[in-house]
Design an enzyme around this catalytic site. Structure first.
Site, PDB file in Angstrom:
ATOM      1  N   THR A 164      11.903 -20.946 -26.992  1.00 45.09           N
ATOM      2  CA  THR A 164      12.052 -20.961 -28.449  1.00 45.09           C
ATOM      3  C   THR A 164      10.834 -20.339 -29.134  1.00 45.09           C
ATOM      4  O   THR A 164      10.951 -19.873 -30.263  1.00 45.09           O
ATOM      5  CB  THR A 164      12.206 -22.409 -28.973  1.00 45.09           C
ATOM      6  N   SER A 205     -14.155 -17.045  -8.954  1.00 44.44           N
ATOM      7  CA  SER A 205     -13.222 -18.173  -8.983  1.00 44.44           C
ATOM      8  C   SER A 205     -13.137 -18.799  -7.607  1.00 44.44           C
ATOM      9  O   SER A 205     -12.892 -18.092  -6.613  1.00 44.44           O
ATOM     10  CB  SER A 205     -11.816 -17.718  -9.395  1.00 44.44           C
ATOM     11  N   GLY A 238       0.732 -20.011 -11.123  1.00 46.38           N
ATOM     12  CA  GLY A 238       2.060 -19.416 -11.024  1.00 46.38           C
ATOM     13  C   GLY A 238       3.178 -20.436 -10.933  1.00 46.38           C
ATOM     14  O   GLY A 238       4.307 -20.098 -10.602  1.00 46.38           O
ATOM     15  N   LEU A 249       2.686 -24.113 -15.080  1.00 45.76           N
ATOM     16  CA  LEU A 249       1.855 -25.095 -15.786  1.00 45.76           C
ATOM     17  C   LEU A 249       0.727 -24.392 -16.543  1.00 45.76           C
ATOM     18  O   LEU A 249      -0.235 -25.014 -16.967  1.00 45.76           O
ATOM     19  CB  LEU A 249       1.299 -26.142 -14.806  1.00 45.76           C
ATOM     20  N   SER A 250       0.872 -23.100 -16.692  1.00 45.30           N
ATOM     21  CA  SER A 250      -0.031 -22.305 -17.538  1.00 45.30           C
ATOM     22  C   SER A 250      -1.465 -22.246 -17.071  1.00 45.30           C
ATOM     23  O   SER A 250      -2.397 -22.437 -17.847  1.00 45.30           O
ATOM     24  CB  SER A 250       0.022 -22.797 -18.983  1.00 45.30           C
ATOM     25  N   SER A 277      -2.731 -19.504 -16.381  1.00 41.89           N
ATOM     26  CA  SER A 277      -3.263 -18.306 -17.055  1.00 41.89           C
ATOM     27  C   SER A 277      -3.822 -18.671 -18.426  1.00 41.89           C
ATOM     28  O   SER A 277      -4.907 -18.228 -18.792  1.00 41.89           O
ATOM     29  CB  SER A 277      -2.195 -17.215 -17.160  1.00 41.89           C
ATOM     30  N   GLU A 286      -3.327 -11.903 -23.217  1.00 39.77           N
ATOM     31  CA  GLU A 286      -2.256 -11.881 -22.219  1.00 39.77           C
ATOM     32  C   GLU A 286      -1.213 -10.819 -22.572  1.00 39.77           C
ATOM     33  O   GLU A 286      -0.710 -10.111 -21.701  1.00 39.77           O
ATOM     34  CB  GLU A 286      -1.629 -13.288 -22.094  1.00 39.77           C
ATOM     35  N   ASP A 319       1.556 -21.686 -24.735  1.00 43.10           N
ATOM     36  CA  ASP A 319       0.676 -22.094 -23.639  1.00 43.10           C
ATOM     37  C   ASP A 319      -0.777 -22.199 -24.088  1.00 43.10           C
ATOM     38  O   ASP A 319      -1.465 -23.195 -23.828  1.00 43.10           O
ATOM     39  CB  ASP A 319       0.763 -21.096 -22.476  1.00 43.10           C
TER      40      ASP A 319
HETATM   41  P1  ADP Z   1       1.031 -19.777 -14.742  1.00 38.92           P
HETATM   42  O1  ADP Z   1       0.320 -19.471 -16.020  1.00 38.92           O
HETATM   43  O2  ADP Z   1       2.393 -20.345 -14.952  1.00 38.92           O
HETATM   44  O3  ADP Z   1       0.241 -20.613 -13.802  1.00 38.92           O
HETATM   45  P2  ADP Z   1       0.872 -16.928 -14.469  1.00 38.92           P
HETATM   46  O4  ADP Z   1       1.529 -15.975 -13.552  1.00 38.92           O
HETATM   47  O5  ADP Z   1       1.034 -16.739 -15.934  1.00 38.92           O
HETATM   48  O6  ADP Z   1       1.291 -18.390 -14.005  1.00 38.92           O
HETATM   49  O7  ADP Z   1      -0.703 -16.903 -14.193  1.00 38.92           O
HETATM   50  C1  ADP Z   1      -1.191 -16.986 -12.878  1.00 38.92           C
HETATM   51  C2  ADP Z   1      -2.350 -16.026 -12.732  1.00 38.92           C
HETATM   52  O8  ADP Z   1      -3.493 -16.503 -13.473  1.00 38.92           O
HETATM   53  C3  ADP Z   1      -2.836 -15.918 -11.299  1.00 38.92           C
HETATM   54  O9  ADP Z   1      -2.095 -14.941 -10.590  1.00 38.92           O
HETATM   55  C4  ADP Z   1      -4.291 -15.512 -11.489  1.00 38.92           C
HETATM   56  O10 ADP Z   1      -4.392 -14.113 -11.755  1.00 38.92           O
HETATM   57  C5  ADP Z   1      -4.681 -16.247 -12.743  1.00 38.92           C
HETATM   58  N1  ADP Z   1      -5.275 -17.548 -12.385  1.00 38.92           N
HETATM   59  C6  ADP Z   1      -4.728 -18.758 -12.474  1.00 38.92           C
HETATM   60  N2  ADP Z   1      -5.561 -19.741 -12.024  1.00 38.92           N
HETATM   61  C7  ADP Z   1      -6.687 -19.111 -11.650  1.00 38.92           C
HETATM   62  C8  ADP Z   1      -7.945 -19.535 -11.094  1.00 38.92           C
HETATM   63  N3  ADP Z   1      -8.186 -20.816 -10.833  1.00 38.92           N
HETATM   64  N4  ADP Z   1      -8.851 -18.587 -10.822  1.00 38.92           N
HETATM   65  C9  ADP Z   1      -8.612 -17.297 -11.078  1.00 38.92           C
HETATM   66  N5  ADP Z   1      -7.469 -16.829 -11.581  1.00 38.92           N
HETATM   67  C10 ADP Z   1      -6.510 -17.705 -11.865  1.00 38.92           C
HETATM   68 MG    MG Z   2       0.986 -18.095 -17.506  1.00 39.15          MG
END
Ligand code: ADP
Ligand code: MG
Length: 389
Positions: free
Chosen positions: A33, A65, A120, A123-124, A126, A158, A170
């Site tokens: 939404t 990271s 991924g 749960l956000s 990113s 993003e 998010d």
């Molecule tokens: P979600 O936001 O649902 O978890 P996304 O695909 O939007 O999934 O985001 C995942 C991406 O964010 C990962 O592929 C990575 O590039 C980045 N990311 C997430 N957590 C970390 C982390 N702890 N360290 C570095 N990059 C991260």
């Molecule tokens: Mg995301």
């Protein structure tokens, strides 16, 4: 407790100046939404991303990271920010957004991230990464940015620098969450209010699947929604009540577009009804709306999958559960279930066993609490551990 200071020092050979935490989020209702000008009802969760950082004397940015040790330390010059094609594009994207909006960093910094959020999984992670970066840089360089502005800049990063056409939910939840509360956000005006979760328990089950069609299907859904909106000549799909929609929907000839729009309009009304139910403490009514949301995402928006359907339907039949639905963009990721406090003890092994029997893998389960949005941490112990202030 994660020892951010020690980790930072091991990697960058100097102590950090500061640490912060940015939560992930789970959306309780209001799916797909936000980019249709509607309402969402997420809460920030205690799982998230921590960042320790220190300013540098030169104009170099370095990132590490603990979730991606294989990429090592990533360095980039503040004077030549560019796409790196790796996870560091998120923090770099935030800095590029800052610059695009006139907030120039006077110097470089080292940033070290740890996470207890599955990435991924919907749960956000990113958004948590973007918000952690934003909160940290604001602190280090005394930038005059509000939490809401950090959310908007995270979304801009993003959209523009990662190429993910996400809405504002998010980042807003990660920046603006409130302990013990869900956050009703009007994604069109960014006005918001909090609704108490009371003593209900929230359990997230990770299907562990990540279907490859997620990105292209997401863009298809956005296109279909836009097509329906323009045929009905309305400013946003969510500006329509269900009655308005019934009178205008005859203009949409394509069956898929009609169903996408119907989900969007009905989901927005469910979200508004859900926040009312929560405010009056009617968890049963709230749960029924969650179940209806799942059915609409499955049948009208068609973004569920057999794993999510199985998890939501199984959860809906377990003792003490008010409601259960897929959460996030779909095609994998997690379900969220709201239940009576205490019911999670029997719920967790039951859902894990049912899923294991059906799909031969035990799903990860997170019993989460709603927490505050991103904030700086203060050193609580002399051993360098940081805790939320
Ligand atoms: P979600 O936001 O649902 O978890 P996304 O695909 O939007 O999934 O985001 C995942 C991406 O964010 C990962 O592929 C990575 O590039 C980045 N990311 C997430 N957590 C970390 C982390 N702890 N360290 C570095 N990059 C991260
Ligand atoms: Mg995301």
């Amino acid at each position: 407790m994660q020892h951010l200071m020690t980790g930072f020092e091991t990697v960058f050979h100097t102590p950090p100046e500061a640490a912060c935490f940015a939560p992930g989020r789970v959306n309780l209702i209001g799916e797909h939404t936000d980019y249709n000008g509607g309402h969402v009802l997420p809460c920030a969760i205690h799982l998230g991303i921590r960042c320790a950082a220190a300013r540098r004397q030169d104009r170099v940015l370095r990132f590490f990271s603990r979730s991606y040790p294989e990429t090592g330390v990533i360095s980039v010059s503040l004077d030549a920010l560019h796409t790196l094609n790796c996870w560091a594009d998120y923090p770099v994207g935030v800095i590029r957004s800052f610059e695009a909006f006139g907030y120039r960093l006077p110097g470089g910094a080292d940033l070290y991230f740890t996470s207890d959020l599955p990435d991924g999984a919907g749960l956000s992670s990113s958004a948590a990464l973007e918000t952690a970066t934003g909160v940290m840089l604001r602190y280090l360089f005394s930038l005059p940015l509000t939490q809401q502005e950090l959310a908007v800049l995270g979304q801009f990063a993003e959209n523009r620098f990662i190429g993910v056409n996400c809405g504002i939910m998010d980042q807003f939840a990660s920046a603006m969450g409130k302990s013990g509360h869900a956050l009703l956000l009007d994604a069109h005006t960014l006005s918001y209010q909090y609704a108490p979760l009371g003593d209900a328990a929230l359990v997230i089950v990770n299907s562990g699947v990540r279907h490859s069609l997620a990105a292209s299907a997401y863009n298809d859904r956005r296109r279909e929604c836009e097509s329906a909106r323009s045929l009905m000549k309305v400013p946003t799909l969510c500006s329509l009540t269900e009655e308005d929609f019934d009178s205008l929907s005859g203009r949409i000839t394509d069956g898929s577009c009609l169903r996408r729009a119907r989900h969007t309009v009905t989901e927005n009304s469910r979200t508004l009804a859900a926040v009312q139910a929560l405010t009056r403490g009617d968890k049963q009514a709230f749960g029924r709306l969650m179940n209806a949301s799942h059915a609409s995402l499955r049948d009208d928006f068609e973004v569920s999958c057999q794993e999510l359907d199985f998890l939501a339907e199984t959860a809906q039949g377990l003792a003490g559960v008010y409601g259960s639905r897929m959460t996030g963009g779909g095609f994998g990721g997690c379900t969220v279930s709201l239940m009576e406090r205490g019911a999670e003890q029997a719920f967790i092994p039951a859902i894990q066993e049912a899923y294991r029997q059906r799909f031969h893998v035990t799903p990860a389960v997170y019993s989460v609490t709603a927490c505050d949005g991103a904030k700086m941490l203060s050193p609580e112990h002399t051993d360098g551990a940081f805790s939320v202030t």
